[in-house]
Every structure is written in C-alpha cells, then in structure tokens.
Design a protein around this motif. Structure first.
Motif, PDB file in Angstrom:
ATOM      1  N   GLY A   1      25.820  47.463  47.398  1.00 50.23           N
ATOM      2  CA  GLY A   1      24.792  46.448  47.314  1.00 50.23           C
ATOM      3  C   GLY A   1      24.886  45.357  48.365  1.00 50.23           C
ATOM      4  O   GLY A   1      24.735  44.196  48.007  1.00 50.23           O
ATOM      5  N   PRO A   2      25.100  45.649  49.637  1.00 51.12           N
ATOM      6  CA  PRO A   2      25.172  46.942  50.309  1.00 51.12           C
ATOM      7  C   PRO A   2      26.578  47.545  50.290  1.00 51.12           C
ATOM      8  O   PRO A   2      27.520  46.933  49.780  1.00 51.12           O
ATOM      9  N   TYR A   3      26.699  48.731  50.876  1.00 48.30           N
ATOM     10  CA  TYR A   3      27.968  49.453  50.882  1.00 48.30           C
ATOM     11  C   TYR A   3      28.997  48.753  51.767  1.00 48.30           C
ATOM     12  O   TYR A   3      28.732  48.427  52.922  1.00 48.30           O
ATOM     13  N   LEU A   4      30.192  48.531  51.183  1.00 51.68           N
ATOM     14  CA  LEU A   4      31.290  47.881  51.909  1.00 51.68           C
ATOM     15  C   LEU A   4      32.594  48.659  51.761  1.00 51.68           C
ATOM     16  O   LEU A   4      33.673  48.086  51.925  1.00 51.68           O
ATOM     17  N   GLY A   5      32.519  49.944  51.448  1.00 52.52           N
ATOM     18  CA  GLY A   5      33.722  50.756  51.371  1.00 52.52           C
ATOM     19  C   GLY A   5      34.347  50.774  49.992  1.00 52.52           C
ATOM     20  O   GLY A   5      33.714  50.468  48.979  1.00 52.52           O
ATOM     21  N   VAL A   6      35.625  51.135  49.959  1.00 50.47           N
ATOM     22  CA  VAL A   6      36.381  51.291  48.716  1.00 50.47           C
ATOM     23  C   VAL A   6      37.415  50.178  48.604  1.00 50.47           C
ATOM     24  O   VAL A   6      38.039  49.792  49.602  1.00 50.47           O
ATOM     25  N   ILE A   7      37.589  49.642  47.401  1.00 50.75           N
ATOM     26  CA  ILE A   7      38.583  48.603  47.169  1.00 50.75           C
ATOM     27  C   ILE A   7      39.568  49.085  46.117  1.00 50.75           C
ATOM     28  O   ILE A   7      39.207  49.796  45.178  1.00 50.75           O
ATOM     29  N   GLN A   8      40.840  48.719  46.290  1.00 49.15           N
ATOM     30  CA  GLN A   8      41.892  49.051  45.326  1.00 49.15           C
ATOM     31  C   GLN A   8      42.017  47.919  44.309  1.00 49.15           C
ATOM     32  O   GLN A   8      41.949  46.747  44.676  1.00 49.15           O
ATOM     33  N   VAL A   9      42.208  48.282  43.047  1.00 47.18           N
ATOM     34  CA  VAL A   9      42.265  47.282  41.975  1.00 47.18           C
ATOM     35  C   VAL A   9      43.523  47.499  41.143  1.00 47.18           C
ATOM     36  O   VAL A   9      43.867  48.640  40.806  1.00 47.18           O
ATOM     37  N   ILE A  10      44.197  46.399  40.824  1.00 43.53           N
ATOM     38  CA  ILE A  10      45.274  46.395  39.830  1.00 43.53           C
ATOM     39  C   ILE A  10      44.826  45.428  38.738  1.00 43.53           C
ATOM     40  O   ILE A  10      44.716  44.226  38.966  1.00 43.53           O
ATOM     41  N   ASP A  11      44.546  45.953  37.550  1.00 44.39           N
ATOM     42  CA  ASP A  11      43.933  45.181  36.473  1.00 44.39           C
ATOM     43  C   ASP A  11      44.850  45.189  35.252  1.00 44.39           C
ATOM     44  O   ASP A  11      45.033  46.226  34.610  1.00 44.39           O
ATOM     45  N   VAL A  12      45.432  44.031  34.929  1.00 48.00           N
ATOM     46  CA  VAL A  12      46.318  43.937  33.761  1.00 48.00           C
ATOM     47  C   VAL A  12      45.672  43.124  32.640  1.00 48.00           C
ATOM     48  O   VAL A  12      46.343  42.699  31.703  1.00 48.00           O
ATOM     49  N   GLY A  13      44.369  42.915  32.714  1.00 46.31           N
ATOM     50  CA  GLY A  13      43.651  42.229  31.656  1.00 46.31           C
ATOM     51  C   GLY A  13      43.369  40.778  31.968  1.00 46.31           C
ATOM     52  O   GLY A  13      42.223  40.388  32.203  1.00 46.31           O
ATOM     53  N   ASP A  14      44.408  39.949  31.976  1.00 47.98           N
ATOM     54  CA  ASP A  14      44.207  38.526  32.231  1.00 47.98           C
ATOM     55  C   ASP A  14      44.380  38.162  33.702  1.00 47.98           C
ATOM     56  O   ASP A  14      44.286  36.995  34.071  1.00 47.98           O
ATOM     57  N   ALA A  15      44.612  39.149  34.534  1.00 52.99           N
ATOM     58  CA  ALA A  15      44.741  38.924  35.976  1.00 52.99           C
ATOM     59  C   ALA A  15      44.484  40.237  36.708  1.00 52.99           C
ATOM     60  O   ALA A  15      44.760  41.320  36.181  1.00 52.99           O
ATOM     61  N   CYS A  16      43.945  40.116  37.906  1.00 51.08           N
ATOM     62  CA  CYS A  16      43.639  41.294  38.719  1.00 51.08           C
ATOM     63  C   CYS A  16      44.058  41.034  40.166  1.00 51.08           C
ATOM     64  O   CYS A  16      44.118  39.887  40.607  1.00 51.08           O
ATOM     65  N   ALA A  17      44.327  42.106  40.864  1.00 48.95           N
ATOM     66  CA  ALA A  17      44.586  42.032  42.303  1.00 48.95           C
ATOM     67  C   ALA A  17      43.677  43.032  42.993  1.00 48.95           C
ATOM     68  O   ALA A  17      43.473  44.151  42.499  1.00 48.95           O
ATOM     69  N   TYR A  18      43.109  42.630  44.129  1.00 47.07           N
ATOM     70  CA  TYR A  18      42.165  43.465  44.865  1.00 47.07           C
ATOM     71  C   TYR A  18      42.642  43.616  46.305  1.00 47.07           C
ATOM     72  O   TYR A  18      43.121  42.662  46.908  1.00 47.07           O
ATOM     73  N   SER A  19      42.475  44.812  46.844  1.00 46.44           N
ATOM     74  CA  SER A  19      42.888  45.043  48.227  1.00 46.44           C
ATOM     75  C   SER A  19      41.915  45.989  48.911  1.00 46.44           C
ATOM     76  O   SER A  19      41.481  46.982  48.318  1.00 46.44           O
ATOM     77  N   THR A  20      41.599  45.690  50.158  1.00 49.04           N
ATOM     78  CA  THR A  20      40.755  46.567  50.961  1.00 49.04           C
ATOM     79  C   THR A  20      41.565  47.458  51.888  1.00 49.04           C
ATOM     80  O   THR A  20      41.007  48.313  52.570  1.00 49.04           O
ATOM     81  N   ASN A  21      42.888  47.235  51.911  1.00 41.93           N
ATOM     82  CA  ASN A  21      43.725  48.015  52.832  1.00 41.93           C
ATOM     83  C   ASN A  21      45.018  48.532  52.207  1.00 41.93           C
ATOM     84  O   ASN A  21      45.783  49.237  52.866  1.00 41.93           O
ATOM     85  N   GLY A  22      45.294  48.164  50.951  1.00 40.21           N
ATOM     86  CA  GLY A  22      46.508  48.627  50.292  1.00 40.21           C
ATOM     87  C   GLY A  22      47.747  47.845  50.642  1.00 40.21           C
ATOM     88  O   GLY A  22      48.830  48.139  50.126  1.00 40.21           O
ATOM     89  N   HIS A  23      47.619  46.828  51.501  1.00 41.68           N
ATOM     90  CA  HIS A  23      48.774  46.032  51.926  1.00 41.68           C
ATOM     91  C   HIS A  23      48.701  44.591  51.425  1.00 41.68           C
ATOM     92  O   HIS A  23      49.683  44.048  50.929  1.00 41.68           O
ATOM     93  N   SER A  24      47.558  43.958  51.604  1.00 41.98           N
ATOM     94  CA  SER A  24      47.395  42.580  51.157  1.00 41.98           C
ATOM     95  C   SER A  24      46.461  42.557  49.953  1.00 41.98           C
ATOM     96  O   SER A  24      45.515  43.345  49.870  1.00 41.98           O
ATOM     97  N   TRP A  25      46.751  41.625  49.041  1.00 33.25           N
ATOM     98  CA  TRP A  25      46.046  41.594  47.764  1.00 33.25           C
ATOM     99  C   TRP A  25      45.494  40.204  47.498  1.00 33.25           C
ATOM    100  O   TRP A  25      46.165  39.199  47.712  1.00 33.25           O
ATOM    101  N   ARG A  26      44.266  40.147  46.998  1.00 31.63           N
ATOM    102  CA  ARG A  26      43.655  38.892  46.586  1.00 31.63           C
ATOM    103  C   ARG A  26      43.726  38.812  45.060  1.00 31.63           C
ATOM    104  O   ARG A  26      43.377  39.782  44.369  1.00 31.63           O
TER     105      ARG A  26
END
Length: 284
Positions: free
Chosen positions: A11-36
């Motif tokens: 919406g538009p397409y921006l690739g694939v993102i990695q997610v680590i979701d533990v419920g009350d907190a999440c981490a997101y990464s577009t490269n597998g190295h750095s996480w937001r």
C-alpha cells in the motif's frame, strides 16, 4: 504460536519485513540485522522505543521493561522467518471479478480492516524513479512531445481495469495456494465464501494476464524493478525466481539491501557478482 514471522509491506509495496512479536513488545527489521522496537505502555497503547537494537553478535540487547523481547531478540532463529500474512486484500478485475492487484495483507483475521480505498499504488508518492523499457521503446516512436510518468501510466492501467466501480476482497490463502473469499468492498452475490484456485491469484503483485503486449511488458518491467524485494517472497516457482534473479542483478544496490532475507538462491555466482558490484557502487 511462534513469535517469529515475516510479512509483506503493501500500500504501496515496500518488500518483506521480519517481525518478533512477544505480545507487549515487537521488533521489526527490513534486513535481519537492525531492529526497530515498539512497546506497549501502561495505558495499553503502543509506542516506538529504542530506534535500533542489534540482534546478533556479542553486544547484548539493551531494551527497558521488555525482558521477553530481549530474550527473543538474543535467541532468534536465522532470518528469513516464515511469511505468515495469509490474509490478502485483492483489487478485483471488473470483467472477471478475479484478483487483479494485491492491496494489503494481514497476519491475523482480526487485523483485517474495512476496505475504504481500493486504489492501487505502485510506489510511494515521493518515488518517481520507475523507468519502463517497454514504455521507453513506445515513446521513441511516438509523435507526442510529453508523456505521463511511467509510474502514473502503470497505476492508471491497473486501476482502470477495476473501474468504473472498483471492488476489493479479502481472501484467506490456504497452504496449497487456493483462497476462500471473505468480506470486502462492492462484492456481489455469492462472492463472500467463494473458493478460488491457486491459479486465480497472481504469483507476484499484480496480474500478468493482459490482452496487449505493451501492457504485459509494462507489468514485467514493474516486477523486474521490484525484483530484489520480490526475491524475499517464499514459495515462488523456479521459473519466476530465475527471472527475478536476472532482473535483480541489473539493479544490484537494491539486491544488496534485501539479500539476507532471500530464502533461496538459484544462480549464486551471478548474485555474488551483483553483490560485489553493489558494494563497490556504495563505496564510491
């Protein structure tokens, strides 16, 4: 349920993102190295926390008040994670009522929102760099002095195929690629609950079935432009992955950015050469 998964950004397409979701907190990464990091506050709302956290190497992860996320980051399996966004929102082709272009995806059924804007967008508003060799060739023999941007021409072609009253539908995709129709916008009788075969869904982002060779070429050019990011998709056919690898090698800097998230490489020698080229280009 595993806290590790991948989702496609649309919406538009921006690739694939990695997610680590533990419920009350999440981490997101577009490269597998750095996480937001995104954490839940005492009021139940989520806010962005530490801008980036290293999930690999010897440096410990330092995040306040999120011990489960810290542990998940320090112990996460190798990327890419399995892509889990099996709920897909498709713009429908007006003539056939079949999936035309992918608008959005969701991981959980409760995350599917009401469809309010069925307009398909190829790129972010500020990204006007798309160049279509098919359109360049057509423009070379045209007498017109000015031409629409290639991005605008692509978007107009897709959206016109859904008009005059564009309809969109959520589908739950099954492991075999088939999909069951859910709710949506401007659906007609019997479309909710219908089952479509895997062949009814475009393999990539938009349908490649068009009556005109220039139209087909424009869609190929779009997918080739996005090839680096599309290689991070899973369950691609061998023929499609080969084609995307060839295209991605023509734009090596884009390939370098997503390389850790690509689940399978068919022509490793060609990809390695492209990655070296990208590193040299970045060093200039």
């Amino acid at each position: 349920m595993s806290p590790y998964y991948g989702i496609r950004r649309l919406g538009p397409y921006l690739g694939v993102i990695q997610v680590i979701d533990v419920g009350d907190a999440c981490a997101y990464s577009t490269n597998g190295h750095s996480w937001r990091i995104r954490q839940q506050t005492a009021s139940g709302r989520f806010r962005w926390g530490v801008p980036h956290a290293a999930g690999t190497g010897n440096d410990p992860v330092r995040i306040t008040n999120a011990p489960k996320l810290v542990e998940a980051l320090e112990r996460h399996p190798p990327v890419p994670f399995p892509i889990r966004d099996r709920y897909e929102l498709w713009l429908l082709r007006q003539e056939t009522r079949k999936p035309l272009a992918l608008l959005s995806t969701r991981y959980r059924a409760e995350e599917m929102d009401a469809v309010r804007d069925p307009h398909w967008r190829a790129f972010p508003t500020t990204d006007s760099g798309f160049v279509s060799p098919t359109l360049l060739e057509r423009e070379a023999v045209s007498s017109r002095q000015r031409h629409p941007s290639h991005r605008d021409e692509l978007e107009n072609m897709i959206n016109m195929a859904s008009r005059p009253l564009p309809a969109a539908q959520w589908f739950e995709r099954r492991p075999d690629g088939s999909g069951i129709g859910l709710n949506g916008l401007r659906l007609v009788k019997n479309e909710t609950g219908r089952m479509l075969s895997a062949e009814a869904f475009p393999e990539l982002l938009v349908s490649e079935d068009w009556p005109d060779s220039n139209m087909c070429g424009l869609i190929d050019d779009y997918h080739n432009w996005c090839a680096g990011s599309l290689l991070a998709h899973q369950n691609l056919s061998v023929a499609t992955r080969k084609r995307l690898e060839r295209a991605a090698c023509q734009r090596p800097t884009g390939l370098l950015a997503v390389y850790p998230l690509i689940p399978e490489i068919l022509d490793k020698d060609a990809i390695d050469i492209a990655l070296v080229s990208a590193k040299l280009m970045n060093a200039c």
